[in-house]
Each structure stands twice: as structure tokens, then as C-alpha cells.
Design a protein around this motif. Structure first.
Motif, PDB file in Angstrom:
ATOM      1  N   ASP A  21      56.332  32.738  40.382  1.00 45.03           N
ATOM      2  CA  ASP A  21      55.264  33.492  39.736  1.00 45.03           C
ATOM      3  C   ASP A  21      54.340  32.570  38.938  1.00 45.03           C
ATOM      4  N   LEU A  22      53.453  31.901  39.620  1.00 45.66           N
ATOM      5  CA  LEU A  22      52.531  30.974  38.967  1.00 45.66           C
ATOM      6  C   LEU A  22      51.463  31.706  38.164  1.00 45.66           C
ATOM      7  N   SER A  23      51.032  32.872  38.640  1.00 48.70           N
ATOM      8  CA  SER A  23      49.996  33.629  37.934  1.00 48.70           C
ATOM      9  C   SER A  23      50.509  34.164  36.608  1.00 48.70           C
ATOM     10  N   GLY A  24      51.705  34.714  36.613  1.00 51.28           N
ATOM     11  CA  GLY A  24      52.293  35.214  35.375  1.00 51.28           C
ATOM     12  C   GLY A  24      52.455  34.107  34.355  1.00 51.28           C
ATOM     13  N   ASN A  64      50.432  44.917  22.641  1.00 50.60           N
ATOM     14  CA  ASN A  64      49.076  45.409  22.390  1.00 50.60           C
ATOM     15  C   ASN A  64      48.210  45.270  23.638  1.00 50.60           C
ATOM     16  N   LEU A  65      48.502  44.250  24.427  1.00 57.10           N
ATOM     17  CA  LEU A  65      47.761  43.944  25.645  1.00 57.10           C
ATOM     18  C   LEU A  65      48.753  43.803  26.789  1.00 57.10           C
ATOM     19  N   ILE A  66      48.516  44.539  27.863  1.00 59.70           N
ATOM     20  CA  ILE A  66      49.380  44.463  29.044  1.00 59.70           C
ATOM     21  C   ILE A  66      48.512  43.985  30.199  1.00 59.70           C
ATOM     22  N   LEU A  67      48.857  42.823  30.732  1.00 62.25           N
ATOM     23  CA  LEU A  67      48.123  42.274  31.865  1.00 62.25           C
ATOM     24  C   LEU A  67      49.002  42.329  33.101  1.00 62.25           C
ATOM     25  N   THR A  68      48.486  42.969  34.134  1.00 63.21           N
ATOM     26  CA  THR A  68      49.171  42.944  35.416  1.00 63.21           C
ATOM     27  C   THR A  68      48.487  41.881  36.262  1.00 63.21           C
ATOM     28  N   THR A  69      49.238  41.278  37.156  1.00 62.81           N
ATOM     29  CA  THR A  69      48.661  40.320  38.093  1.00 62.81           C
ATOM     30  C   THR A  69      49.179  40.650  39.482  1.00 62.81           C
ATOM     31  N   GLY A  70      48.260  40.742  40.424  1.00 58.96           N
ATOM     32  CA  GLY A  70      48.606  41.059  41.807  1.00 58.96           C
ATOM     33  C   GLY A  70      48.406  42.530  42.128  1.00 58.96           C
ATOM     34  N   GLY A  71      48.290  42.788  43.416  1.00 56.43           N
ATOM     35  CA  GLY A  71      48.203  44.170  43.896  1.00 56.43           C
ATOM     36  C   GLY A  71      46.856  44.832  43.725  1.00 56.43           C
ATOM     37  N   THR A  72      45.778  44.034  43.575  1.00 54.74           N
ATOM     38  CA  THR A  72      44.453  44.625  43.362  1.00 54.74           C
ATOM     39  C   THR A  72      43.544  44.504  44.582  1.00 54.74           C
ATOM     40  N   GLY A  73      44.093  44.023  45.677  1.00 59.84           N
ATOM     41  CA  GLY A  73      43.278  43.778  46.871  1.00 59.84           C
ATOM     42  C   GLY A  73      43.242  44.944  47.838  1.00 59.84           C
ATOM     43  N   ASN A 127      44.196  45.067  34.832  1.00 54.61           N
ATOM     44  CA  ASN A 127      44.677  44.560  36.115  1.00 54.61           C
ATOM     45  C   ASN A 127      43.916  43.292  36.474  1.00 54.61           C
ATOM     46  N   LEU A 128      44.666  42.248  36.812  1.00 56.15           N
ATOM     47  CA  LEU A 128      44.082  40.983  37.247  1.00 56.15           C
ATOM     48  C   LEU A 128      44.527  40.678  38.674  1.00 56.15           C
ATOM     49  N   PRO A 129      43.763  39.863  39.389  1.00 56.16           N
ATOM     50  CA  PRO A 129      44.175  39.451  40.739  1.00 56.16           C
ATOM     51  C   PRO A 129      45.463  38.626  40.690  1.00 56.16           C
ATOM     52  N   GLY A 130      45.926  38.202  41.855  1.00 53.54           N
ATOM     53  CA  GLY A 130      47.219  37.530  41.943  1.00 53.54           C
ATOM     54  C   GLY A 130      47.220  36.022  41.969  1.00 53.54           C
ATOM     55  N   ALA A 134      42.316  32.715  39.653  1.00 50.16           N
ATOM     56  CA  ALA A 134      41.608  33.966  39.348  1.00 50.16           C
ATOM     57  C   ALA A 134      42.010  34.527  37.988  1.00 50.16           C
ATOM     58  N   VAL A 135      43.305  34.486  37.642  1.00 47.11           N
ATOM     59  CA  VAL A 135      43.697  35.039  36.341  1.00 47.11           C
ATOM     60  C   VAL A 135      43.086  34.222  35.205  1.00 47.11           C
ATOM     61  N   LYS A 136      43.008  32.917  35.367  1.00 44.98           N
ATOM     62  CA  LYS A 136      42.386  32.066  34.340  1.00 44.98           C
ATOM     63  C   LYS A 136      40.912  32.449  34.168  1.00 44.98           C
ATOM     64  N   GLU A 137      40.197  32.602  35.262  1.00 47.50           N
ATOM     65  CA  GLU A 137      38.784  32.973  35.201  1.00 47.50           C
ATOM     66  C   GLU A 137      38.602  34.354  34.579  1.00 47.50           C
ATOM     67  N   CYS A 138      39.469  35.285  34.916  1.00 52.89           N
ATOM     68  CA  CYS A 138      39.378  36.655  34.373  1.00 52.89           C
ATOM     69  C   CYS A 138      39.651  36.675  32.878  1.00 52.89           C
ATOM     70  N   ILE A 139      40.667  35.970  32.440  1.00 52.28           N
ATOM     71  CA  ILE A 139      40.989  35.930  31.012  1.00 52.28           C
ATOM     72  C   ILE A 139      39.852  35.269  30.238  1.00 52.28           C
ATOM     73  N   GLU A 140      39.309  34.188  30.772  1.00 52.07           N
ATOM     74  CA  GLU A 140      38.174  33.540  30.114  1.00 52.07           C
ATOM     75  C   GLU A 140      36.977  34.485  30.008  1.00 52.07           C
TER      76      GLU A 140
END
Length: 164
Positions: A21-24, A64-73, A127-130, A134-140
Motif C-alpha cells: 500500500d504505497l498510496s496509504g 477529523n479527516l478520513i482519506l480513502t485511496t483507490g476505487g474512484t475510477g 476520496n482520492l485516487p489510488g 496522485a494522492v500527493k497532488e490531491c493533498i497538495e
């Protein structure tokens, strides 16, 4: 104020231990560097009920913040947005729009993400991509508005200032 966060990775292969799980891990590293504290982490299969259960567990753990990664395609098994929509009490479409707008400047395929965001109890779910990139770009993209949004959600601030 220090915020807490949870990471839920939605991946069939990851939940079976067939993929690291590199994205997590990327999300955890990025948010801890911002001063957030990780209170929940789980890898679940691309199953709507498992994702919903993990979101509720993360909220109950005090995230306070829940980030999901994957499953958005577009794959048939990509159901993270649908699971999220069944749990949240309020949608926050501007956050997902901001993410797609900012990351779309880097890669037009970002507009293919079906990720949603919303509020459940005292938690903001995004929800963030997998992919780690992409997760780095989304969080930024979302960091500039995140603190204020979470402070309003937690009633630490009002729109125009601090609560006395």
C-alpha cells in the motif's frame, strides 16, 4: 490546532497482501509532516459494505479527516464513491471540484476521477485516487483550505473568526 486523520485503502490486491500500500503510506507521511496525527489505518477490498464499515470505524476512532485511496475510477469494482455517498450526511462537492481542477492542470486524466467528499458526524471524508503520485497532488491541492474547513466542522472557528 492538531487534527487527527484516518487512511482507508480500497484495494482487492492490497487487502489480500498481494500489493504493498504505497498510496496509504504516502498519505500518512504527507499528513504527519503537516502535524496531523494518524488514528486509524485499514486496507479493505473493493466491497461497498467493507468501505462503509471502515469509514464509520474511522470516524468512531476520532478521525477529523478520513482519506480513502483507490476505487474512484471506471472499473466495475471501483465503488468507493458510492460507498462514501451512502455514509455521508452532507456533501462537500467544492473539495472534490478543487482537487480535480488543480490536479487537472498536471494531468487531464484527473478529470476521470469519480471521487466525492462529504461530512459524517465530525469527520470530513475525501476520496482520492489510488496512485502515490496522485494522492500527493490531491493533498497538495486541498491543503490550503483544509485547516479552515476542519476548524469550522469542529466548531473551533466561524466563517469570520474564532468562537469566543
Amino acid at each position: 490546532m492538531a487534527f487527527t486523520f484516518a487512511v482507508i485503502t480500497c484495494s482487492d490486491k492490497g487487502s489480500k497482501g498481494e500489493r504493498e500500500d504505497l498510496s496509504g503510506k504516502e498519505i500518512i507521511n504527507l499528513l504527519q509532516a503537516q502535524g496531523f496525527s494518524n488514528v486509524y489505518y485499514k486496507v479493505v477490498p473493493d466491497e461497498k459494505e467493507e468501505i462503509k464499515k471502515a469509514i464509520v470505524e474511522a470516524a468512531n476512532a476520532g478521525a477529523n479527516l478520513i482519506l480513502t485511496t483507490g476505487g474512484t475510477g471506471f472499473y466495475k469494482r471501483d465503488v468507493t464513491p458510492e460507498a462514501t455517498l451512502e455514509v455521508i450526511q452532507k456533501q462537500t462537492p467544492g473539495i472534490s471540484e478543487l482537487i480535480r481542477h488543480e490536479t487537472g492542470k498536471i494531468n487531464k486524466r484527473s478529470y476521470l476521477s469519480r471521487g466525492v467528499s462529504g461530512i459524517y458526524e465530525n469527520s470530513l471524508i475525501i476520496n482520492l485516487p489510488g496512485s502515490p503520485k496522485a494522492v500527493k497532488e490531491c493533498i497538495e491541492a486541498v491543503l490550503p483550505v483544509l485547516e479552515h474547513g476542519l476548524n469550522i466542522l469542529l466548531e473551533n472557528e466561524r466563517e469570520c473568526g474564532k468562537i469566543e
